[in-house]
Enzyme design. Structure first.
Site, PDB file in Angstrom:
ATOM      1  CG  ASP A   1      -1.798   1.070   1.394  1.00 19.82           C
ATOM      2  OD1 ASP A   1      -2.381   1.416   0.370  1.00 19.82           O
ATOM      3  OD2 ASP A   1      -1.968   1.598   2.500  1.00 19.82           O
TER       4      ASP A   1
ATOM      5  CG  ASP B   1      -2.007   2.049   6.379  1.00 23.04           C
ATOM      6  OD1 ASP B   1      -2.850   1.380   5.755  1.00 23.04           O
ATOM      7  OD2 ASP B   1      -1.970   3.285   6.348  1.00 23.04           O
TER       8      ASP B   1
ATOM      9  CG  ASP C   1      -4.506  -1.761   3.691  1.00 22.98           C
ATOM     10  OD1 ASP C   1      -4.772  -2.058   4.852  1.00 22.98           O
ATOM     11  OD2 ASP C   1      -3.527  -1.066   3.351  1.00 22.98           O
TER      12      ASP C   1
HETATM   13  P1  ADP Z   1      -3.845   4.574  -0.421  1.00 19.60           P
HETATM   14  O1  ADP Z   1      -3.845   3.495  -1.450  1.00 19.60           O
HETATM   15  O2  ADP Z   1      -2.801   5.600  -0.763  1.00 19.60           O
HETATM   16  O3  ADP Z   1      -3.756   4.095   0.971  1.00 19.60           O
HETATM   17  P2  ADP Z   1      -6.732   5.151  -0.155  1.00 19.60           P
HETATM   18  O4  ADP Z   1      -7.355   4.006  -0.867  1.00 19.60           O
HETATM   19  O5  ADP Z   1      -6.860   5.180   1.317  1.00 19.60           O
HETATM   20  O6  ADP Z   1      -5.205   5.399  -0.608  1.00 19.60           O
HETATM   21  O7  ADP Z   1      -7.349   6.497  -0.740  1.00 19.60           O
HETATM   22  C1  ADP Z   1      -7.232   6.800  -2.123  1.00 19.60           C
HETATM   23  C2  ADP Z   1      -7.549   8.216  -2.439  1.00 19.60           C
HETATM   24  O8  ADP Z   1      -8.902   8.513  -2.077  1.00 19.60           O
HETATM   25  C3  ADP Z   1      -6.727   9.229  -1.697  1.00 19.60           C
HETATM   26  O9  ADP Z   1      -5.522   9.497  -2.349  1.00 19.60           O
HETATM   27  C4  ADP Z   1      -7.642  10.447  -1.699  1.00 19.60           C
HETATM   28  O10 ADP Z   1      -7.561  11.121  -2.917  1.00 19.60           O
HETATM   29  C5  ADP Z   1      -9.016   9.833  -1.594  1.00 19.60           C
HETATM   30  N1  ADP Z   1      -9.465   9.775  -0.190  1.00 19.60           N
HETATM   31  C6  ADP Z   1      -9.652   8.668   0.553  1.00 19.60           C
HETATM   32  N2  ADP Z   1     -10.099   8.981   1.780  1.00 19.60           N
HETATM   33  C7  ADP Z   1     -10.165  10.328   1.835  1.00 19.60           C
HETATM   34  C8  ADP Z   1     -10.520  11.276   2.836  1.00 19.60           C
HETATM   35  N3  ADP Z   1     -10.890  10.897   4.043  1.00 19.60           N
HETATM   36  N4  ADP Z   1     -10.470  12.589   2.515  1.00 19.60           N
HETATM   37  C9  ADP Z   1     -10.091  12.975   1.292  1.00 19.60           C
HETATM   38  N5  ADP Z   1      -9.740  12.148   0.322  1.00 19.60           N
HETATM   39  C10 ADP Z   1      -9.766  10.848   0.556  1.00 19.60           C
HETATM   40 MG    MG Z   2      -4.319   3.124   2.764  1.00 19.10          MG
END
Ligand code: ADP
Ligand code: MG
Length: 637
Positions: A337, A530, A534
């Site tokens: 991740d 983390d 996921d």
């Molecule tokens: P990663 O794979 O980097 O862990 P996530 O799946 O958690 O990313 O989130 C992917 C994208 O969704 C983030 O880069 C952001 O653009 C958007 N996102 C997710 N959760 C939030 C939030 N709470 N506030 C704003 N944007 C969010």
């Molecule tokens: Mg994440």
């Protein structure tokens, strides 16, 4: 040494003191005139002194119908030898066997103690302040959530909580393997199992005792032993079939060749009498029994895994079972991740663009919308806003994973998230040319601008990738929900072999499944995350590794391996530990089998007597156990 071991040691010493002169007499090295029956009786003293518990076990085993074990092999072999007049050898075998047992129980006890010392995080009590200001010690089990407990210098934090008064340094080595003390003060979260070094702390508990970190970790480590690896399962099945087989084989060796020789007279010329013929073959059968004793393998394999798991937990790497250690050693693809795993998840605001609102107002909306989420982006936006927000202003909140958040602030619609979210809501947005994570905002259905945030790389991410490559990991793949540009930059900077961007949580599962298909043969895939959104991927991969998972329940549940701190260097380390462990297991199996096979052939040919057999057996066992203990020492891998 414990009481039982001391007792055995004393018995071994006494038996040896009796045995040596008797042996010299029986071999006629020292001449003493004494009738044979007296010599037998005297030999029984060391034999019973050192071996009575073994004989008792055998009798109990026969009574319970479970007689075929190592004790049975040894008892039959030694009594056989004594009955045939080989008193010295019979007693010596029992004596040496017990020396081996003592050594093994000492070694196992020692590594067990080592591990429990390493894992010395079990809190015994909690202090509660009474109304008159004095402290009362109570069972941590009885402390309710939201109670203020007092932890004095030198004491273990019994329950997870938040500091309400005082500051101190905490030693978290038992939890994370990190020896540098951590400075804490009011409002900091503290985890149970850490040791308070300097100041008095008042802590408001945030969990029940058995929901606290220390209890969870202990549960996990204690249950690890019950998840057996394939090698362990194989060995216990093997022993169940093998030992009876050896007994029947020995019986056959004692009966068939002498009967054959008697009936056909072939080779009879080698024996002085029929009695000598039988004696020779029964003795060979006894030797065969001693040689076949499977102790070295049976003992050393579980000990290797146990020591490996223990050594790893000392480094802040919790492995939930031997089976995972085994699978980890076969990993060739590691998927990651991004946020919180490769990067710190501490986003800094680098720019605020195109806003009809003023910047402070926009930040306030962002912080309000994010105030209920634990996503690293949310925490960073709240931090960037800097002021406390009033969460009651926020209603109708929905967090859409991989997109962002929609809610109402003071009754006005607010949306905070990525391009996907804006598309979903049908709100036209401006593209931004900055590289960074772009957080678009819409207020009352109108586009209100975006905030550019960027994350810092973890200090050791790059080094971890280099080490993974060195350890022979073929593919390192980053799976992220973030924008393509960010993903590309991060992948290049840390040296990943591949990346996939703009994934929703369900896309990550699909990606992992595709990668799994590409892992052919014995190759395995690990996913490191983390634990924030996921968990499904963690459980789908061959091995799920949760990083920085202290305190994150979902991750601890879903993962097979839990890295207690955020350091990506723990990933190559965990892989190296698993390989070392499996390597040692294989060495031990091969070594034991080769030595046994050689002895068996020599024994069947009548070229190895019982002395050779027992020295080979105990020798192999001691070496195998010493080798297994090496699994404990993994600090410098
Ligand atoms: P990663 O794979 O980097 O862990 P996530 O799946 O958690 O990313 O989130 C992917 C994208 O969704 C983030 O880069 C952001 O653009 C958007 N996102 C997710 N959760 C939030 C939030 N709470 N506030 C704003 N944007 C969010
Ligand atoms: Mg994440």
């Amino acid at each position: 040494m414990n009481k039982k071991q001391k007792n055995l040691l004393i018995r071994i010493i006494i038996a040896t003191v009796f045995f040596i002169p008797l042996y010299l007499i029986s071999e006629d090295i020292v001449h003493v005139d004494m009738p044979k029956w007296a010599l037998i009786l005297l030999f029984l003293i060391p034999y019973l002194t050192v071996g009575y518990d073994i004989i008792r076990k055998v009798l109990l085993g026969i009574k319970n119908g479970k007689m075929f074990d190592e004790c049975f092999l040894m008892t039959v072999a030694t009594i056989g030898a004594i009955a045939l007049g080989e008193y010295g050898e019979g007693v010596a075998v029992m004596l040496l066997y017990q020396v081996g047992e003592l050594f093994q129980s000492y070694a196992v006890g020692k590594s067990r103690k080592n591990i429990s010392e390493l894992m010395d995080i079990r809190p015994d009590y909690a202090n509660i302040e009474k109304e008159d200001g004095t402290l009362e010690r109570v069972d941590p089990d009885e402390v309710e959530v939201d109670t203020v407990i007092v932890v004095q210098p030198g004491e273990k934090v019994p329950i997870d909580g938040v500091i309400v008064e005082g500051s101190s340094a905490l030693n978290t080595a038992a939890l994370t393997g990190e020896s540098k003390p951590r400075e804490v003060g009011v409002d900091d979260t503290v985890l149970s199992g850490s040791i308070n070094i300097s100041g008095v702390l008042k802590i408001r508990t945030t969990a029940q005792f058995d929901e606290s970190t220390a209890s969870k970790i202990l549960d996990l480590v204690e249950n690890a032993a019950s998840r057996k690896s394939k090698s362990e399962n194989f060995i216990s099945k093997f022993a169940r079939v093998y030992t009876p087989f050896v007994c029947y084989a020995a019986l056959a060796l004692a009966l068939i060749p002498p009967l054959f020789i008697m009936l056909t007279k072939i080779g009879m010329a080698n024996y002085a009498s029929i009695g000598a013929l039988w004696r020779d073959w029964i003795l060979r059968a006894c030797t065969f029994l001693v040689i076949s004793c499977p102790c070295a393998v049976v003992i050393s394999i579980p000990l290797s895994f146990f020591a490996g798991i223990g050594g790893a937990s000392n480094q802040g790497i919790l492995i939930k079972g031997s089976n995972y250690l085994e699978t980890l050693s076969e990993v060739t693809t590691v998927a990651f991740d991004k946020t919180g795993t490769i990067t710190k998840g501490n986003f800094e605001v680098t720019a605020v663009h195109h806003s009809p609102l003023d910047e402070a107002k926009l930040m306030e909306y962002a912080a309000l919308a994010e105030c209920h989420s634990s996503h690293p982006i949310s925490l960073s936006l709240q931090k960037a806003y800097g002021k406390k927000v009033d969460p009651t202003r926020v209603t109708d909140l929905e967090e859409i994973s991989g997109h962002g958040i929609v809610c109402k602030v003071d009754g006005t619609d607010v949306a905070v998230g990525n391009e996907k979210l804006m598309n979903r809501l049908g709100i036209p947005f401006h593209h931004c040319h900055h590289i960074g994570t772009i957080i678009h905002m819409a207020v009352a259905g109108e586009y209100a601008g975006h905030i550019v945030i960027s994350d810092e790389m973890k200090e050791h991410s790059k080094e971890a990738m280099i080490k993974l490559k060195k350890a022979g990991i073929e593919r390192t793949v980053m799976l992220t929900g973030d924008a393509e540009a960010v993903a590309k930059q991060v992948a290049a900077e840390v040296g990943l072999t591949e990346y996939r961007a703009e994934l929703l949580p369900q896309d990550k599962v699909a990606c992992v499944e595709a990668l799994l298909k590409e892992c052919t043969g014995n190759k395995k895939l690990a996913f490191v995350g983390d634990g924030i959104n996921d968990a499904p991927v963690l459980s789908r991969a061959d091995i799920g590794i949760a990083m920085g998972a202290l305190g994150s329940d979902a991750a601890i549940e879903a993962a097979d391996i839990v890295l207690m701190d955020d350091d990506p260097l723990k990933i190559p380390k965990a892989i190296k530990i698993s390989r070392k462990c499996l390597g040692i297991v294989k060495q031990n199996i091969a070594f034991a089998l080769i030595v046994k096979a050689i002895c068996l052939v020599l024994g069947a040919l009548g070229m190895a007597n019982m002395w050779v057999a027992i020295i080979a057996d105990v020798g192999v066992m001691i070496l195998a156990v010493l080798n297994a203990i090496r699994c404990l020492f993994v600090k410098n891998l």
